[in-house]
Design an enzyme around this catalytic site. Structure first.
Site, mmCIF file in Angstrom:
data_model
loop_
_atom_site.group_PDB
_atom_site.id
_atom_site.type_symbol
_atom_site.label_atom_id
_atom_site.label_comp_id
_atom_site.label_asym_id
_atom_site.label_seq_id
_atom_site.Cartn_x
_atom_site.Cartn_y
_atom_site.Cartn_z
ATOM 1 N N ASP A 152 2.252 4.668 -7.673
ATOM 2 C CA ASP A 152 2.281 3.377 -8.346
ATOM 3 C C ASP A 152 1.854 3.592 -9.796
ATOM 4 O O ASP A 152 0.671 3.734 -10.085
ATOM 5 C CB ASP A 152 1.341 2.374 -7.660
ATOM 6 N N LYS A 220 6.863 -3.534 -9.392
ATOM 7 C CA LYS A 220 5.624 -4.114 -8.872
ATOM 8 C C LYS A 220 4.996 -4.992 -9.954
ATOM 9 O O LYS A 220 5.003 -4.639 -11.128
ATOM 10 C CB LYS A 220 4.687 -2.965 -8.472
ATOM 11 N N LYS A 256 7.370 -5.328 -5.165
ATOM 12 C CA LYS A 256 6.009 -5.399 -4.636
ATOM 13 C C LYS A 256 5.141 -6.324 -5.481
ATOM 14 O O LYS A 256 4.713 -5.947 -6.563
ATOM 15 C CB LYS A 256 5.384 -3.996 -4.603
#
Lengths: 320, 477, 293
Positions: A152, A220, A256
């Site tokens: 991430d 995300k 996400k």
């Protein structure tokens, strides 16, 4: 280079062409987007649909701890919970992944073993991203080498906000390359925008395309360290982006939302939105995740309520 | 994963339906002298109740009651006291909102989500807004003298909301009313009568007479009615204008429309799609200001239509009481017939017809969300008000062509404009002959915002400060 | 003063005023106009239904441009009309005296009032929007503004008695907001209207904005009332004729014209007008726009 970029190589070839492309994307009217998100939030999900949704939501959780006070003991406990969220109920599914800082990856990996639960690591000088590229790449490689299944990364919001789109793009490309493993079992790359800092939905749409063109597997919303974190309107715009990107390229990118999703009801609102905006293909942990920590217990309590018919309490679920 | 939503029906038990209803005259429910008629649920064709059909004598009694109440009570009462009655009514509407919403959806066929989230809250807001005007009329610029007795005839598409638009400003200005709800949707008006009783509103201030066209004509023609307010078809509106010619009765008309919803190539496209959907499928398209003509710039027409069709595929048509229903039942067999006829004409005239696959219930009156592509200005479906979930898609190349096409209609109620360019919005807003222009939004309503049409879409405005003018002597806008 | 008997004076032909030009009646008819004492003054063109039709076409053609002028510009143009009327005092005095049988002093008062009325209305051009428009505080993130806009082409049946003050009192409020007008003058007293048209022709009022028909409101009125391209009608000129007024209201319903109803009797034109003289011929337009980032 990731294959996705080839379709847009003329776009991403220069700062000017990239800017033209991103600024040529349709605008987003904030009020209209918020109204749409709110309207989807009024869907009423009952009985079997709700039971299904709760299990799906659990399977989509990236169970997260990103604290300075994290210890190996703490993340081991969290990894155990990830595999068996409700020890009292073997039918309860496992979560998608455990999300930690890179130095905890090995520990988590060891605990999770072959459970099927992934290890995700935040990298690239998370959460601010304020470090030299070398350091960000080293951070990434470190996590990948330690066994992270997913990375991430955070984008350079400063560069994005000052219009240096190509710099952001190239950094994502470089990080994705750093996700490679010799065996070909590359770590999947999630690109965090920190939408709370980008502020406008127009920026969210632009950065979504930028990241997808750069080869992100997932886009995300947030680090969880900045308010506001994930919101329904931001997620709506990102879901529209992945939908449109598939339409254009045939490739799916995951979404996400992270941070701020605390109740089962919230989670179900997100699932309704995924279903109606991106489509049912995204209703899969491979394509949609929740970045959360406390959400899991809320989902479990609701799940128990559905099976027992009475409300449960926090004492009946483990803290980690 | 197949994420099908299980039915989420709102409970009907909150509504206490009587087998039959009388007329509400002078604060009491009384038997009418005429016959009666049945009101049914358009979703199931189930008979909901038997309702009295007011004849001329009943209308006369109602007007007399209104006159008495006006002369003896309401016109003499200080505005501050009238205000408190209206505030009371607003509060009771809020308290009984669930009941009103369920009853509205039962009788009208509209989705509970709309009656719950739009109709009833806006009704309460309308009473709240005009309550506050009752003791401030001297600041509004139209004088403070009420007209007297207002005869009000309202349609079936927003039964309670149209009642609020009519009754709230009339009462605030010191008028008393005789109101006729539509024959297919009388029930919430009768529940409103009960609310007037609960609020201890003086008898005769609000009188509600149910019935069909004949009852409406009797109200309009009654010599002791000072004001006629009508919402409905342009055809009936013209008949009313003729009927009151030479009488000096003041008239407000809220009539039909054929609104253009104009999408430019730089529009915020996803919000535009939502606006188009909301513009034509909100309330099954039973909306006078519905965006029934989509004018899309040729350069984005294909992309927009693709997105629109995809979005239409997610619309849920069905049980109005299911909280997940987006499109409910067509209000009546007659309306369904008209929608079918005009749609068939559209097809016969060569327009391309498309509806998403959707299963319609066996009983009741249903029509799927439908679009016609390749429509030109000459097609009947581009000119006539269909008043159903049917969208005609036309294209344009330049802003001036868009304006020309948009204005090329005898109607002029509303219009939509979608573009990210501010100066273009302001240009279009100025050039469109429409009483309401929604830019980058559609079908928004608010008590503070005046609503009403140009040309054959009506006369006068309802809502806002301007809405007071219709109920005060010498008050012209 | 002795009149030069050797010279024959040149008499004026009184014509219609349509689209900025002075045509004779399409029908070829004219009618005799006498002064208040019954003495022949002139032949005036007798407007026919086709003249009314032509006038509506001219008014419609001028509507977009006139409505598109800035309010400031319309104010200046109307003020200029007042200047020109003032400039032609002797001619208007004579016309009013002849038409209404007034003394020179009374006619002077009427003329003063007519000029002042033009000035009064000219000033409204850029103020009416501020007085009757509204910013509406809706319960949501929307900018919401209501403003008056011209309704379009307005047929005006001008008063029968007050041939100048009455005339400007019904014409000025219609055009100041951006409408264009087809005016049917007083039947018996048309000459001030024709002179006024001549002023308009030399003013900055664009052709077609004000069209003046001399003739009978009873004859031409029904054609204007039923005309589907006329947006509104002022029935002041048939004050007291309830049967005709009813007929015209019925005809006006065909396209739902805005109707300013006929009063029971001709109003006292010396009184300061109300805003309704203007607001009867405007449409309130409300524009919504979201407020977001």
């Amino acid at each position: 280079m990731p294959t996705t970029a080839t379709d847009y190589s003329d776009v991403t070839g220069s700062e000017a062409s990239l800017r033209r492309f991103l600024h040529g994307l349709p605008g987003v009217d904030q009020v209209g987007a918020e109204a749409r998100a709110a309207a989807l939030g009024t869907r009423s999900i009952k009985t079997t649909a709700k039971a299904q949704a709760l299990d799906l939501a659990i399977r989509m959780v990236d169970l997260t701890t990103l604290e300075g006070q994290d210890t190996h003991g703490k993340v081991r406990a969290l990894a155990s919970k990830a595999m068996r969220p409700d020890p009292a109920d073997p039918t309860c599914p496992a979560v998608a992944a455990v999300c930690v800082y890179p130095d905890m990856v090995a520990t988590v990996k060891q605990t999770l073993g072959s459970s099927g639960v992934n290890v995700a690591a935040v990298a690239t000088a998370f959460p601010s991203g304020r470090a030299a590229l070398d350091i960000k790449l080293a951070d990434t490689r470190d996590a990948v080498e330690a066994g992270a299944d997913e990375i991430d990364m955070v984008i350079d919001r400063g560069a994005f906000l000052s219009g240096h789109y190509l710099r952001v793009f190239e950094e994502i490309v470089a990080v994705r390359e750093a996700c490679a493993r010799p065996g070909g079992d590359d770590a999947h790359l999630k690109v965090i925008f920190e939408t709370g800092e980008l502020q406008t939905l127009d920026n969210v749409r632009r950065v979504s395309w930028l990241a997808m063109m750069a080869g992100a597997h997932f886009i995300k919303t947030s680090t969880g360290k900045v308010q506001p974190a994930a919101t329904l309107p931001v997620t709506l715009v990102m879901l529209e982006a992945v939908r449109d990107f598939r339409e254009a390229t045939g490739q799916m990118v995951g979404v996400k939302p992270a941070g701020g999703i605390r109740t089962a009801k919230d989670a179900i609102k997100y699932l309704v939105m995924v279903n109606e905006v991106a489509g049912p293909d995204w209703l899969d942990p491979a394509w949609f995740r929740f970045g959360a920590s406390t959400l899991l217990n809320e989902l479990l309590m609701q799940r128990t309520k559905m099976t027992t018919g009475r409300y449960s309490g926090p004492d009946y679920f483990t803290l980690d | 994963m197949d994420f099908t939503y299980a039915p989420a029906p709102e409970s009907r038990s909150i509504v206490d339906l009587k087998a039959s209803y009388g007329l509400f005259i002078s604060g009491q429910f009384v038997d009418g002298h005429g016959s009666s008629f049945k009101t049914i649920s358009p979703a199931t064709e189930e008979v909901l109740a038997e309702v009295a059909e007011a004849d001329d004598a009943d209308v006369d009694a109602a007007v007399k009651a209104a006159r008495r109440a006006h002369t003896r009570v309401w016109s003499r009462m200080p505005g501050s006291e009238r205000a408190k009655y209206l505030y009371r009514i607003a509060r009771i509407i809020q308290e009984r909102s669930r009941e009103l919403a369920v009853l509205e959806s039962l009788d009208n066929g509209k989705p509970i989500k709309e009656s719950r989230d739009v109709d009833v809250p806006v009704v309460a807001a309308h009473f709240f807004y005009y309550a506050g005007w009752a003791d401030k009329l001297e600041h509004a610029g139209f004088g403070t003298t009420p007209l007297g007795v207002a005869g009000q005839v309202i349609p079936w598409n927003f039964p309670l909301l149209m009642l609020a638009w009519k009754v709230a400003p009339a009462l605030a200005c010191g008028n008393t009313v005789v109101l006729k709800p539509a024959e297919t949707t009388p029930l919430t008006a009768l529940l409103f009568a009960e609310i007037c009783q609960q609020a201890d509103l003086p008898p005769g201030v609000v009188n509600i007479v149910t019935g069909a066209g004949g009852t409406g004509q009797a109200i309009v023609a009654h010599p002791d009615v000072d004001k006629v307010a009508f919402t409905g078809s342009t055809e009936v509106g013209k008949a009313i204008a003729r009927a009151v010619a030479g009488t000096g009765k003041k008239v407000t008309l809220e009539l039909g429309g054929k609104a253009a919803n104009i999408v430019f190539d730089d529009a915020p496209i996803d919000q535009a799609v939502e606006g188009i959907v909301n513009g034509i499928f909100f309330n099954q398209g039973h909306v006078c200001c519905a965006g029934s003509r989509l004018l899309v710039q040729e350069s984005v027409a294909d992309e927009l239509l693709e997105r629109l069709k995809r979005r239409m595929g997610t619309l849920r048509v069905g049980d109005p009481l299911d909280k997940n229903t987006d499109v409910g039942a067509i209000n009546s067999a007659a309306q369904l017939q008209r929608i079918r006829e005009l749609s068939d004409v559209g097809e016969a005239e060569g327009a391309g017809r498309w509806s998403p696959p959707c299963e319609l219930p066996d009983r009741g009156f249903w029509f799927p969300p439908t679009i016609f592509t390749g429509v030109s200005q000459a097609h009947r479906i581009a000119r006539e008000e269909i008043f159903g979930p049917v969208l005609s898609v036309l294209t344009f190349r330049t802003p001036s062509e868009a304006v020309e096409k948009a204005n090329n209609t005898p109607y002029g109620l509303s219009a939509g404009v979608w573009t990210e360019k501010g100066s273009l919005i302001l240009h279009m807003a100025g050039a469109l002959k429409a009483g309401v222009v929604w830019a980058n939004t559609f079908n928004k309503f608010d008590p503070t915002s005046p609503f009403g049409g140009y040309k054959e879409s009506g006369q006068g405005r309802e809502g806002g400060r301007h809405g007071l003018a219709a109920y005060l002597k010498g008050g012209d806008l | 003063m002795a009149r030069d008997t050797t010279r024959i004076d040149v008499r004026k032909t009184y014509k219609l005023f349509i689209g900025g030009a002075f045509p004779r009646s399409e029908s070829g008819y004219s009618y005799v106009v006498n002064d208040a004492k019954g003495k022949f003054v002139a032949n005036a063109a007798l407007a026919s239904r086709k003249d009314a039709r032509d006038a509506v076409v001219a008014a419609r053609k001028a509507a977009g441009g006139w409505a598109g002028r800035t309010a400031y510009n319309r104010a200046q143009i109307l003020y200029r009309v007042a200047e020109l009327v003032e400039d032609r005092r002797p001619q208007f005095l004579l016309a009013v005296q002849q038409s209404e049988g007034l003394s020179a002093a009374k006619a002077g008062d009427v003329l003063d009032a007519a000029i002042d009325r033009l000035v009064w209305y000219a000033g409204w051009a850029d103020k009416l929007t501020q007085v009757v428009g509204n910013a509406n505080p809706v319960a949501g993130p929307f900018f919401n503004l209501s403003t008056p806009e011209p309704t379009g082409v307005v047929a005006v049946l001008a008063p029968q008695e007050s041939s100048l003050l009455g005339l400007v009192s019904v014409v000025a409020p219609v055009v100041v907001t951006g409408n264009t007008a087809v005016v049917v003058s007083s039947y018996d007293r048309p000459l001030p209207a024709v002179t006024f048209a001549e002023v308009l022709a030399t003013s900055d009022v664009p052709g077609g904005v004000i069209n003046v028909l001399t003739g009978s409101a009873a004859t031409v009125g029904p054609w204007l009332a039923s005309h589907m391209d006329v947006n509104a009608i002022d029935l002041t000129g048939i004050a007291g004729d309830t049967a005709l007024a009813t007929d015209l209201e019925v005809a006006a319903a065909d396209n739902l014209k805005r109707v300013r109803r006929a009063p029971a009797a001709e109003p006292d034109w010396t009184l300061t007008p109300g805003l309704d003289t203007m607001t009867d011929f405007v449409e309130i337009k409300t524009v919504w726009h979201p407020m977001g980032v």
